[in-house]
Design a protein around this motif. Structure first.
Motif, PDB file in Angstrom:
ATOM      1  N   ILE A  85      17.965  27.309 -15.036  1.00 17.97           N
ATOM      2  CA  ILE A  85      17.656  25.882 -14.927  1.00 17.97           C
ATOM      3  C   ILE A  85      16.168  25.641 -15.148  1.00 17.97           C
ATOM      4  O   ILE A  85      15.765  24.754 -15.915  1.00 17.97           O
ATOM      5  N   ILE A  89      14.261  23.582 -18.386  1.00 13.26           N
ATOM      6  CA  ILE A  89      13.364  22.439 -18.212  1.00 13.26           C
ATOM      7  C   ILE A  89      12.047  22.674 -18.942  1.00 13.26           C
ATOM      8  O   ILE A  89      11.484  21.761 -19.554  1.00 13.26           O
ATOM      9  N   GLU A 119       6.668  18.676 -15.677  1.00  9.00           N
ATOM     10  CA  GLU A 119       8.035  18.621 -15.169  1.00  9.00           C
ATOM     11  C   GLU A 119       8.054  19.271 -13.782  1.00  9.00           C
ATOM     12  O   GLU A 119       7.215  20.125 -13.464  1.00  9.00           O
ATOM     13  N   VAL A 121      10.675  20.605 -10.356  1.00  7.26           N
ATOM     14  CA  VAL A 121      11.871  20.746  -9.539  1.00  7.26           C
ATOM     15  C   VAL A 121      11.392  20.906  -8.102  1.00  7.26           C
ATOM     16  O   VAL A 121      10.692  21.868  -7.782  1.00  7.26           O
ATOM     17  N   TYR A 183      15.393  17.394  -9.749  1.00  4.95           N
ATOM     18  CA  TYR A 183      14.617  17.479 -10.991  1.00  4.95           C
ATOM     19  C   TYR A 183      13.871  16.172 -11.153  1.00  4.95           C
ATOM     20  O   TYR A 183      14.478  15.103 -11.267  1.00  4.95           O
ATOM     21  N   PRO A 185      11.441  14.331 -13.611  1.00  4.42           N
ATOM     22  CA  PRO A 185      10.893  14.439 -14.967  1.00  4.42           C
ATOM     23  C   PRO A 185       9.437  14.003 -15.052  1.00  4.42           C
ATOM     24  O   PRO A 185       8.945  13.198 -14.252  1.00  4.42           O
ATOM     25  N   ARG A 206       6.903  22.922 -14.193  1.00  2.96           N
ATOM     26  CA  ARG A 206       7.219  23.459 -15.517  1.00  2.96           C
ATOM     27  C   ARG A 206       6.440  22.665 -16.570  1.00  2.96           C
ATOM     28  O   ARG A 206       6.146  21.476 -16.402  1.00  2.96           O
ATOM     29  N   PRO A 208       5.940  20.581 -19.824  1.00  2.16           N
ATOM     30  CA  PRO A 208       6.828  19.712 -20.603  1.00  2.16           C
ATOM     31  C   PRO A 208       6.734  19.993 -22.100  1.00  2.16           C
ATOM     32  O   PRO A 208       5.728  20.498 -22.599  1.00  2.16           O
TER      33      PRO A 208
END
Length: 232
Positions: A85, A89, A119, A121, A183, A185, A206, A208
């Motif tokens: 996952i 992302i 990004e 989570v 999550y 964004p 993460r 993008p």
């Protein structure tokens, strides 16, 4: 001893501490503006769930686990979201972006409405709950009075009286309890409220995709939406 950057605010009249970054974004409540103070992890843990006599409120936010609390990594990794996952992302960002960050605090507290340029989570791992009010980029620039040169990644909206169009900013709201992940964004404005209980959450940042960032910039800054009000 490990030293951490701890945010210190003051409890407001409604007993909920607003951790706003700049005084011009909370003009009617100087108590809501936090300051940052270096504190040992030991000292922070011993007091962060208490309000002291002068109503100081301690909040550990965006603490870089890899650099500041590496001994926690084995325990945190065991409860991490599935690698498939996270990798779907985006890739892990460079260390300077604090790819694994821990948040620790006892509410009730609320963050200023803002967006992140990575990004994310976010997972609540222990304690109480966190509630997220989420605004998508296509509409947030119109109703949240976005002016990035002036306010950076934050919205100046504090009350509907001063910002009347903000009443049309209708968020999607989700509450996370221990074991829940969300999550979040890139470029989605959000405000986070923590319950009255001692709460710990982990952010897995993460990097993008640049094409996604470019497309969102076009909406965000009004280049593909003539109603866009973001000043970029």
């Amino acid at each position: 001893r490990t030293s951490l950057p701890i945010r210190i605010g003051r409890k407001e009249n409604n007993d909920r501490t607003m951790f706003a970054r700049r005084s011009d974004l909370a003009p009617n409540s100087e108590e809501s503006i936090y300051r940052e103070h270096e504190m040992s992890f030991h000292d922070f843990l011993s007091i962060y769930d208490e309000l002291l006599e002068n109503d100081l409120h301690y909040y550990g936010a965006q603490i870089n686990v890899i650099e500041s609390l590496p001994s926690l990594l084995p325990h945190i990794q065991r409860s991490a979201p599935p690698a498939a996952i996270l990798n779907a992302i985006g890739p892990t960002p460079p260390p300077k972006y604090r790819p694994i960050s821990i948040y620790m605090g006892k509410g009730p507290l609320t963050t200023q409405t803002h967006y992140d340029s990575l990004e994310n989570v976010v997972c609540v791992v222990a304690g109480g709950s966190k509630t997220f009010d989420l605004y998508d980029p296509a509409t947030s620039s119109l109703w949240l009075y976005v002016d990035r040169p002036k306010h950076g990644n934050a919205s100046p909206v504090t009350t509907q009286k001063k910002f009347p169009l903000s009443k049309f900013a209708i968020p999607s709201t989700v509450t996370l309890h221990p074991g829940d992940c969300l999550y979040l964004p890139v470029y989605w404005y959000h405000a986070v409220s923590t319950s009255a209980h001692r709460t710990i959450s982990i952010n897995w940042w993460r990097r993008p995709d640049h094409l996604k960032m470019s497309a969102l910039e076009n909406f965000f800054c009004g280049r593909e939406n003539e109603l866009g009000r973001a000043k970029c």
